[in-house]
Design an enzyme around this catalytic site. Structure first.
Site, PDB file in Angstrom:
ATOM      1  N   GLU A 363       0.830  -1.220   0.000  1.00 37.21           N
ATOM      2  CA  GLU A 363       0.000   0.000   0.000  1.00 37.21           C
ATOM      3  C   GLU A 363       0.861   1.267   0.000  1.00 37.21           C
ATOM      4  O   GLU A 363       0.521   2.276   0.619  1.00 37.21           O
ATOM      5  CB  GLU A 363      -1.030  -0.045   1.140  1.00 37.21           C
ATOM      6  CG  GLU A 363      -1.977  -1.229   0.932  1.00 37.21           C
ATOM      7  CD  GLU A 363      -3.298  -1.139   1.646  1.00 37.21           C
ATOM      8  OE1 GLU A 363      -3.737  -0.020   1.946  1.00 37.21           O
ATOM      9  OE2 GLU A 363      -3.898  -2.199   1.883  1.00 37.21           O
ATOM     10  N   GLU A 367       9.131   4.972   1.060  1.00 34.41           N
ATOM     11  CA  GLU A 367       9.619   6.050   0.185  1.00 34.41           C
ATOM     12  C   GLU A 367       8.436   6.758  -0.501  1.00 34.41           C
ATOM     13  O   GLU A 367       8.422   7.990  -0.601  1.00 34.41           O
ATOM     14  CB  GLU A 367      10.579   5.464  -0.873  1.00 34.41           C
ATOM     15  CG  GLU A 367      11.905   4.945  -0.312  1.00 34.41           C
ATOM     16  CD  GLU A 367      11.793   3.623   0.464  1.00 34.41           C
ATOM     17  OE1 GLU A 367      10.772   2.913   0.315  1.00 34.41           O
ATOM     18  OE2 GLU A 367      12.719   3.295   1.222  1.00 34.41           O
TER      19      GLU A 367
HETATM   20  N1  CAA Z   1      -6.809  11.087  -4.001  1.00 34.71           N
HETATM   21  C1  CAA Z   1      -7.445  11.447  -5.161  1.00 34.71           C
HETATM   22  N2  CAA Z   1      -6.760  11.784  -6.290  1.00 34.71           N
HETATM   23  C2  CAA Z   1      -5.425  11.741  -6.236  1.00 34.71           C
HETATM   24  C3  CAA Z   1      -4.711  11.359  -5.082  1.00 34.71           C
HETATM   25  C4  CAA Z   1      -5.474  11.027  -3.932  1.00 34.71           C
HETATM   26  N3  CAA Z   1      -4.858  10.658  -2.803  1.00 34.71           N
HETATM   27  N4  CAA Z   1      -3.387  11.389  -5.342  1.00 34.71           N
HETATM   28  C5  CAA Z   1      -3.261  11.773  -6.621  1.00 34.71           C
HETATM   29  N5  CAA Z   1      -4.490  11.994  -7.150  1.00 34.71           N
HETATM   30  C6  CAA Z   1      -4.799  12.476  -8.504  1.00 34.71           C
HETATM   31  C7  CAA Z   1      -4.082  13.795  -8.742  1.00 34.71           C
HETATM   32  O1  CAA Z   1      -4.858  14.886  -8.302  1.00 34.71           O
HETATM   33  C8  CAA Z   1      -3.924  13.792 -10.245  1.00 34.71           C
HETATM   34  O2  CAA Z   1      -5.145  14.168 -10.833  1.00 34.71           O
HETATM   35  P1  CAA Z   1      -5.193  15.013 -12.212  1.00 34.71           P
HETATM   36  O3  CAA Z   1      -4.483  14.231 -13.247  1.00 34.71           O
HETATM   37  O4  CAA Z   1      -6.643  15.185 -12.466  1.00 34.71           O
HETATM   38  O5  CAA Z   1      -4.486  16.311 -11.920  1.00 34.71           O
HETATM   39  C9  CAA Z   1      -3.700  12.323 -10.556  1.00 34.71           C
HETATM   40  O6  CAA Z   1      -4.238  11.588  -9.459  1.00 34.71           O
HETATM   41  C10 CAA Z   1      -2.233  11.973 -10.750  1.00 34.71           C
HETATM   42  O7  CAA Z   1      -1.566  12.360  -9.555  1.00 34.71           O
HETATM   43  P2  CAA Z   1       0.028  12.385  -9.478  1.00 34.71           P
HETATM   44  O8  CAA Z   1       0.576  13.155 -10.642  1.00 34.71           O
HETATM   45  O9  CAA Z   1       0.398  12.816  -8.105  1.00 34.71           O
HETATM   46  O10 CAA Z   1       0.372  10.841  -9.718  1.00 34.71           O
HETATM   47  P3  CAA Z   1       1.763  10.093  -9.753  1.00 34.71           P
HETATM   48  O11 CAA Z   1       1.761   9.164 -10.911  1.00 34.71           O
HETATM   49  O12 CAA Z   1       2.898  11.062  -9.624  1.00 34.71           O
HETATM   50  O13 CAA Z   1       1.685   9.154  -8.446  1.00 34.71           O
HETATM   51  C11 CAA Z   1       1.990   8.491  -6.158  1.00 34.71           C
HETATM   52  C12 CAA Z   1       1.599   9.599  -7.163  1.00 34.71           C
HETATM   53  C13 CAA Z   1       1.599   9.027  -4.790  1.00 34.71           C
HETATM   54  C14 CAA Z   1       3.462   8.213  -6.203  1.00 34.71           C
HETATM   55  C15 CAA Z   1       1.174   7.215  -6.473  1.00 34.71           C
HETATM   56  O14 CAA Z   1       1.611   6.648  -7.686  1.00 34.71           O
HETATM   57  C16 CAA Z   1       1.254   6.145  -5.412  1.00 34.71           C
HETATM   58  O15 CAA Z   1       0.580   6.227  -4.388  1.00 34.71           O
HETATM   59  N6  CAA Z   1       2.073   5.072  -5.618  1.00 34.71           N
HETATM   60  C17 CAA Z   1       2.063   3.904  -4.751  1.00 34.71           C
HETATM   61  C18 CAA Z   1       1.034   2.904  -5.183  1.00 34.71           C
HETATM   62  C19 CAA Z   1       0.655   1.939  -4.103  1.00 34.71           C
HETATM   63  O16 CAA Z   1       0.481   2.305  -2.950  1.00 34.71           O
HETATM   64  N7  CAA Z   1       0.487   0.684  -4.492  1.00 34.71           N
HETATM   65  C20 CAA Z   1       0.052  -0.322  -3.596  1.00 34.71           C
HETATM   66  C21 CAA Z   1      -0.941  -1.221  -4.295  1.00 34.71           C
HETATM   67  S1  CAA Z   1      -2.149  -1.996  -3.289  1.00 34.71           S
HETATM   68  C22 CAA Z   1      -1.327  -3.185  -2.408  1.00 34.71           C
HETATM   69  O17 CAA Z   1      -0.386  -2.901  -1.768  1.00 34.71           O
HETATM   70  C23 CAA Z   1      -1.759  -4.590  -2.497  1.00 34.71           C
HETATM   71  C24 CAA Z   1      -2.518  -5.134  -1.386  1.00 34.71           C
HETATM   72  O18 CAA Z   1      -3.298  -6.044  -1.644  1.00 34.71           O
HETATM   73  C25 CAA Z   1      -2.337  -4.758   0.039  1.00 34.71           C
END
Ligand code: CAA
Length: 379
Positions: A363, A367
């Site tokens: 999740e 980093e």
């Molecule tokens: N809520 C709503 N919208 C959001 C948001 C949030 N928290 N964060 C970003 N957004 C929106 C932004 O507003 C933006 O919208 P617009 O294009 O309309 O302007 C869009 O999303 C893109 O945002 P970013 O440019 O910030 O996106 P990014 O590609 O740079 O990524 C990041 C940001 C925080 C690094 C994100 O990629 C991230 O959280 N990465 C980690 C993913 C993760 O946690 N994966 C785990 C998978 S689940 C799991 O672990 C499995 C399980 O079964 C437990």
């Protein structure tokens, strides 16, 4: 500001604690060793209302607040972090997503059985080449008449094998990058949908984590959640809440490490005294206790913001980052305090160290949490 729990919250914590000791503690080590799915316990968690804790009773949920959810998660994880992640995914990543972003027909058909614990859900975002960067996913959803045809491979799916329904993120328009990602609900057993074997993991070994394979799987249009292109925003919004759940899981592991360290240091005698007499041990216990309290307050703050409907992203990331690093440090110190006895399976504390590690990874890695926090500071 009131830090006191109300009577209902205290009762939920007590119920979760009693359930964990009675139903999860027996056999937890064996389930970990042999990767045995805690199916009976998951069923009972459903009966207790722990699988859809924050879902409205309208949709067969328990209608509790997020603080109550963190309390129950902490108590379950304190005994069995594997069972805790099963619960966290169903609550935070599946039920909350459906209640918030689904329509009434989807809530009726899917949320009700999920929230009441009759069915189990999974959340499938990551792919072999796209973990921290989910905007790069490639799993494709092509519209064909009344269906979407899904093709691709997903991985690291908690509950991948044992779930009935999967929240799936797939690309409907590759030219739009993250704005071309959409969210679907997919049922197990549909033609072309296969599940891999559970991964052989370092920790949380009795929960299942698996790959999912989609080969021309026909998903009805009515199973699109929100609109085409809403998927990335839904995924991120959902992970904000999910991180509060994983922070609580980490907190439970950390608390278990402190509990075991206190008990052992009072009973283990060296140089003619219980080792708790020595400042070297006392300082470790004090630091663990202080960090655990700080983690708990960060978690409660994030949960309380969520209940008030305020933005929670940065605070959820702070809670998850701090609690998971606390869990890893506390488990490490716990093994150190136990010395050689901490390094063997029989005392059970090495499991805490193995289980703690994943909380710094899934999740969103530590980093990624720092990136989320920094973006809020700098915008
Ligand atoms: N809520 C709503 N919208 C959001 C948001 C949030 N928290 N964060 C970003 N957004 C929106 C932004 O507003 C933006 O919208 P617009 O294009 O309309 O302007 C869009 O999303 C893109 O945002 P970013 O440019 O910030 O996106 P990014 O590609 O740079 O990524 C990041 C940001 C925080 C690094 C994100 O990629 C991230 O959280 N990465 C980690 C993913 C993760 O946690 N994966 C785990 C998978 S689940 C799991 O672990 C499995 C399980 O079964 C437990």
């Amino acid at each position: 500001m009131d830090f006191a729990l109300n009577d209902e919250q205290k009762l939920i914590r007590q119920t979760a604690r009693e359930f964990a000791l009675a139903e999860l503690e027996p056999g937890a080590m064996e389930r970990d060793e042999q990767k045995i799915w805690p199916g009976e316990a998951v069923k009972k968690m459903g009966e207790l209302g722990f699988m859809g804790m924050m879902v409205s009773p309208t949709w067969d949920g328990s209608g509790m607040d997020t603080i109550s959810y963190t309390l129950a998660m902490e108590e379950i994880a304190r005994v069995d972090a594997s069972a805790a992640v099963v619960m966290s995914v169903n609550n935070s990543l599946v039920c909350h997503l459906l209640e918030t972003h689904g329509n009434d027909a989807q809530r009726e058909k899917y949320l009700k059985p999920l929230a009441s614990g009759k069915k189990l859900g999974a959340y499938s975002l990551s792919e072999p080449h796209a973990g921290s960067d989910p905007a790069a996913i490639k799993c494709r959803a092509r519209k064909e008449g009344e269906y979407y045809l899904i093709n691709g491979t997903k991985n690291w799916v908690t509950n991948g094998v044992n779930s009935d329904y999967v929240i799936l993120f797939a690309v409907t328009d590759p030219s739009l990058k993250h704005k071309g990602i959409s969210c679907f609900i997919v049922e197990k057993g549909w033609d072309g949908f296969e599940t891999g074997t559970p991964e052989n993991k370092l920790g949380i070994r009795s929960s299942d984590t698996a790959e999912l394979y989609f080969d021309n799987v026909k998903v009805p249009r009515e199973n699109l959640i929100g609109k085409e292109g809403d998927g990335f925003r839904i995924a991120m919004d959902t992970l904000d809440g999910g991180r509060i759940g994983i922070a609580s899981q980490a907190l439970g592991i950390a608390q278990a490490a402190l509990d075991a360290s206190i008990a052992y240091s009072k009973e283990r005698v060296q140089f003619g005294k219980p080792i708790s007499y020595f400042e070297g041990i006392q300082f470790k216990l004090s630091d663990m206790a202080m960090e655990i309290e700080a983690a708990r307050l960060l978690i409660w703050q994030a949960a309380s913001l969520k209940d008030r409907g305020e933005p929670v992203g940065a605070k959820a990331s702070m809670a998850k980052l701090f609690a998971s690093e606390t869990a890893m440090r506390a488990a490490n110190q716990c093994v150190q305090i136990h010395g050689g006895y901490g390094f063997i399976k029989e005392t059970g504390v090495e499991r805490l160290m193995r289980d703690a590690k994943i909380t710094q990874i899934y999740e969103g890695t530590s980093e990624i949490q720092r990136i989320v926090i920094a973006r809020h500071l700098l915008r």
